[in-house]
Design an enzyme around this catalytic site. Sequence first.
Site, PDB file in Angstrom:
ATOM      1  N   GLU A   1      -3.892  -9.516   3.919  1.00 62.33           N
ATOM      2  CA  GLU A   1      -4.658  -9.185   5.131  1.00 62.33           C
ATOM      3  C   GLU A   1      -5.736 -10.215   5.463  1.00 62.33           C
ATOM      4  O   GLU A   1      -6.024 -10.460   6.635  1.00 62.33           O
ATOM      5  CB  GLU A   1      -5.296  -7.795   4.995  1.00 62.33           C
ATOM      6  CG  GLU A   1      -4.311  -6.634   5.107  1.00 62.33           C
ATOM      7  CD  GLU A   1      -3.628  -6.283   3.796  1.00 62.33           C
ATOM      8  OE1 GLU A   1      -3.762  -7.058   2.821  1.00 62.33           O
ATOM      9  OE2 GLU A   1      -2.966  -5.243   3.734  1.00 62.33           O
TER      10      GLU A   1
ATOM     11  N   GLU B   1       0.835  -1.210   0.000  1.00 66.41           N
ATOM     12  CA  GLU B   1       0.000   0.000   0.000  1.00 66.41           C
ATOM     13  C   GLU B   1       0.870   1.260   0.000  1.00 66.41           C
ATOM     14  O   GLU B   1       0.569   2.232  -0.692  1.00 66.41           O
ATOM     15  CB  GLU B   1      -0.951  -0.029   1.203  1.00 66.41           C
ATOM     16  CG  GLU B   1      -2.011  -1.114   1.042  1.00 66.41           C
ATOM     17  CD  GLU B   1      -2.840  -1.331   2.290  1.00 66.41           C
ATOM     18  OE1 GLU B   1      -2.250  -1.721   3.323  1.00 66.41           O
ATOM     19  OE2 GLU B   1      -4.054  -1.121   2.259  1.00 66.41           O
TER      20      GLU B   1
END
Length: 680
Positions: A128, A108
């Site tokens: 995640e 990210e």
Amino acid sequence: MTAINPVTDLSREGDVAVITINNPPVNALGLLVREGLIAALDVAGKDAAVRAILLICAGRTFIAGADISEFGKPPSGPGFMETQNAFDAAQKPLVAAIHGTALGGGLETAMCCHYRVAVASAKFGQPEVNLGLIPGAGGTQRLPRLAGVPKALEMVATGKPIGAADALANGLIDEIVPGDLKAGAMDFIARLLASGKGIRRTRDLNDKVTGDFAAIFSFAKGQNMRGFEAPLDAINAVEAATKLPFDEGIAFEQKLFLARMMSAQSAALRYLFFAERKVAKIPDVPDDTPTLEIKKVGIIGAGTMGGGIAMNFATAGIPVTILEMKQEALDHGLGVVKKNYDSSAAKGRFTAEEAQKRFSLLTGTLKMEDLGDCDLIIEAVFERMDIKKDVFAKLDKIAKPGAIMASNTSFLNIDEIAAVTSRPDHVLGLHFFSPANVMKLLEIVRGAKTSKPVVATAMKLAKTIGKVGVLVGVAYGFVGNRMLAARSVEADKMVMEGAFPWDIDKVLVKFGFPMGGFAMWDLAGLDLGWVKEESHGETLRDLLNEAGRKGQKTGGGYYDYDAARKPTPSPVTEKLLTDLWAKKGISPRAIPEQEILERSLYPMINEGAKILEEGKASRASDIDIVWLYGYGFPAWRGGPMFYADSIGLDTVLAGVRKYGWTPSALLEKLVAEKKKFADL
Ligand code: 3HC
Ligand code: NAI
């Protein structure tokens, strides 16, 4: 070079500011890194001599994600949102140089940069979901903007990383750097500046999220998520990227991310992340314990287990010699291995040459002397103590000095086996699970005399062959099978009270197991450990075995199976059981689901507590790892011991007493002290 803070350096090389993150071991995006990034961007932004900014990491990897140990604690300092904002506010081109793994918050952060270059070995992922989360630093909004909706969906919903070539092809990265990463990145920046191309914020790239994606999202949402909650949220968040303006998409992601963070599933999965790393640490065998080199392996017995075990080593490039008693058994065993390799190659898992290469590392023999030069010999013959002792006594005479001698026994006493050799310090159990080439669990059974270097070697070897090694002590069935046996005893009792096998299995499947205990017996074979001469037709298992229904291998056992091995409740089993109830004068009662669940799980937990009490496992989380990798315990429930903590040990103890079992002293003590297994 200026140290912005202990984990962030800033230097200027020509007109490029270089931000270097150095936060070992994996440069996790903890508080200091977030603070360091924000401050470094600010300084570089204000430096008039700086025309572009490079973000690179020291050590083994690019940022490998948020710092998982911060999760579940009160937030402090700048969060992911402030960090993203600092990147988006930058007025100079930002380039990320990636090596190792850019995962989660790491990817990210890289996507907050305007360009990305990487070495060919780099990996990129949003794992995640494996932690019961969704990306929470803009991943669900930026990834589809760069890599496109289908790729982004695949990555966020499965958590699986992709390689550099894939990332380049999908637009996630801009260039693969052939040589030195930093030099290549500086070269990329020089070309970028010369070309006059400037900043390119990912948030502004809308081409790949514009269009009609209804069919893709509907397909993704229709996948079997096996009880995991996070993938659906991740898909919904990516869908938001196609429907909402960027900032609203980010707000939507944040809301889901925070809700996931508070969920029971995420707590369980985060616990397992650390449990899986703790399991490799043995309290009295330090990391620097010397290990023995395993260059050649011998295996005794080419049956169901021997062949599968051999494959693990051949796959890791270690030559194996397999010993059998008769040529036919040897040919059959090697034939099964060959078929397995060939069928994997046919499915495209690896090339036909690779299959051949692996198979060529196996040599069959009928002479035990041929195992004389092996560094490790694993016995996988019939499960009988007299036979095992005979094998080990002979092996002791031919194995070279320093060789490790292991047994794959499921239940038998390793110390008794070791005692027939002149070197019990070099004997241990290596308990593989069936199918041995597939199942990731390896119980490493430490005998009373097993030396520390032998234990350390086995733990290291587990990693080499792609297994999760769990150190356990000598006990009937070690950890996994001992707890399974406790569950099976109760399951058999419920069958004799009025439950059909499928009634019990159904509850376990609903709980999250891939299959119930009776279906598992059908897979393993009902005749495993069953002795015809000792059968009195008193149990359903006796009756099924006597009727030749030995499980899937005979076409049916507790269940009937179709050609695709799909189980259905068997009328034959039903008749055998109802007749047995009648013969024994049992009035069958329908057992409520909750009772079935308690009588399936509590015996396991109580047995697990006894295992801890006796020191047969180092920690409760090791037991959970055994159940995760050996028996398909639903990961999102964290394992039997974590589950027990989560429902309360007092509840478990009350159940143990209600059903009349002997409670573990440790369980009683923990309840009295209001503690959990996690507190041990
Ligand atoms: N946070 C905190 N600690 C971490 C960590 C992380 N993200 N990743 C790894 N560690 C720790 C491990 O606990 C271990 O500590 P130990 O030595 O004390 O046991 C140490 O780093 C080394 O880890 P491994 O033993 O796993 O090392 P490997 O080299 O085998 O693997 C890896 C490296 C591939 C990076 C692997 O550690 C990994 O997969 N890490 C987790 C990656 C991940 O899940 N990232 C996403 C986090 S969630 C997130 O980013 C949310 C965001 O969207 C906001
Ligand atoms: P198997 O019956 O399929 O294979 C045993 C093989 O050993 C046979 O091919 C036999 O010919 C050979 N053998 C017997 N004595 C020998 C000797 N003296 N020298 C050379 N070869 C000999 O049995 P399986 O299922 O592979 O089990 C082997 C061991 O693994 C047992 O101890 C079992 O408890 C254990 N185990 C079995 C699991 C399973 O699911 N089948 C799972 C985990 C462990």
